[in-house]
Design an enzyme around this catalytic site. Structure first.
Site, PDB file in Angstrom:
ATOM      1  N   ARG A  71       0.834  -1.198   0.000  1.00 15.77           N
ATOM      2  CA  ARG A  71       0.000   0.000   0.000  1.00 15.77           C
ATOM      3  C   ARG A  71       0.872   1.252   0.000  1.00 15.77           C
ATOM      4  O   ARG A  71       1.938   1.271   0.603  1.00 15.77           O
ATOM      5  CB  ARG A  71      -0.882   0.056   1.249  1.00 15.77           C
ATOM      6  CG  ARG A  71      -1.855  -1.073   1.391  1.00 15.77           C
ATOM      7  CD  ARG A  71      -2.649  -0.993   2.662  1.00 15.77           C
ATOM      8  NE  ARG A  71      -1.781  -1.032   3.839  1.00 15.77           N
ATOM      9  CZ  ARG A  71      -2.127  -0.650   5.048  1.00 15.77           C
ATOM     10  NH1 ARG A  71      -3.338  -0.190   5.273  1.00 15.77           N
ATOM     11  NH2 ARG A  71      -1.287  -0.731   6.054  1.00 15.77           N
ATOM     12  N   SER A 136       8.982  -4.711   5.848  1.00 12.12           N
ATOM     13  CA  SER A 136       8.770  -5.839   6.763  1.00 12.12           C
ATOM     14  C   SER A 136       9.692  -7.015   6.463  1.00 12.12           C
ATOM     15  O   SER A 136       9.245  -8.149   6.279  1.00 12.12           O
ATOM     16  CB  SER A 136       7.308  -6.268   6.715  1.00 12.12           C
ATOM     17  OG  SER A 136       6.486  -5.185   7.053  1.00 12.12           O
ATOM     18  N   ASP A 191       7.177  -3.778  10.343  1.00 11.16           N
ATOM     19  CA  ASP A 191       5.740  -3.789  10.636  1.00 11.16           C
ATOM     20  C   ASP A 191       5.459  -3.855  12.138  1.00 11.16           C
ATOM     21  O   ASP A 191       4.472  -3.299  12.612  1.00 11.16           O
ATOM     22  CB  ASP A 191       5.016  -4.905   9.896  1.00 11.16           C
ATOM     23  CG  ASP A 191       5.674  -6.262  10.016  1.00 11.16           C
ATOM     24  OD1 ASP A 191       6.765  -6.362  10.600  1.00 11.16           O
ATOM     25  OD2 ASP A 191       5.106  -7.247   9.520  1.00 11.16           O
TER      26      ASP A 191
END
Length: 199
Positions: A71, A136, A191
């Site tokens: 995203r 991440s 993350d």
């Protein structure tokens, strides 16, 4: 029966004292890992020195890369802790996650540009857009905006990235003539740290 279920659930119940003991043990283990001492937890420093206090304001962008779907997020903050969050989702092809790292980062940069335009913001304002990068994958971080990829996980095998500073790779891609945006990558987080900051 409900009584049978209740009896089984009792085995999973923690008293407040047990919860405090568990939290204390976790803290000791985490601190040992951060100091490089033997620990059951792998710990990497984040360089995040404080949490938001609600006085922050402005428009910020974020790239959240943790798998083959990612995203690009636009966050508008106003003082008093109010926020508006918008985002666009993108998918990575197998060729991008297994090919050359330079191609992956150029694709990410183009998606950032496309999101900025889609959100109605000027792609190259005099004061550059500020971007946070949630990456991440295991990194050794040396500053809030510097970190080198230790190794790829989650099916990624892009060449030329392991051992390299990922913020520099993204910043170089954002400055590529094909991209045409004014964006500065100001922070790198994984993350887990991102979730903590959002809590």
């Amino acid at each position: 029966t409900s009584e049978g279920v209740a009896n089984h659930l009792e085995d999973f119940a923690f008293s407040p004292d047990q919860c405090r003991a568990l939290a204390a043990g976790m803290r000791v283990t985490m601190e040992a890992g951060l100091k490089g001492e033997p620990s059951d937890l792998r710990m990497l420093p984040s360089y995040v020195t404080h949490m938001p206090d609600g006085s922050e304001s402005g428009v910020f962008y974020a790239l959240d890369l943790g798998g083959t779907n990612f995203r690009v997020i636009r966050v508008s903050l106003t003082s008093g802790g109010k926020s508006e969050v918008q985002f666009k989702k993108f998918a990575l092809t197998k060729e991008l996650v297994t090919g050359e790292g330079e191609a992956l980062f150029l694709f990410l940069a183009k998606c950032i540009r496309d999101t900025i335009v889609h959100m109605g913001d000027e792609p190259s304002p005099p004061d550059p857009h500020r971007l946070g990068f949630t990456f991440s994958f295991p990194c050794i971080q040396t500053a809030v905006n510097k970190g080198s990829l230790v190794w790829w996980t989650k099916g990624f095998t892009c060449s030329g990235v392991e051992g390299q500073e990922v913020v520099a790779l993204l910043q170089r891609a954002l400055e590529h003539p094909e991209v045409g945006v004014s964006v500065v990558v100001e922070a790198l987080v994984n993350d887990t740290v991102g979730t903590l900051m959002a809590a």
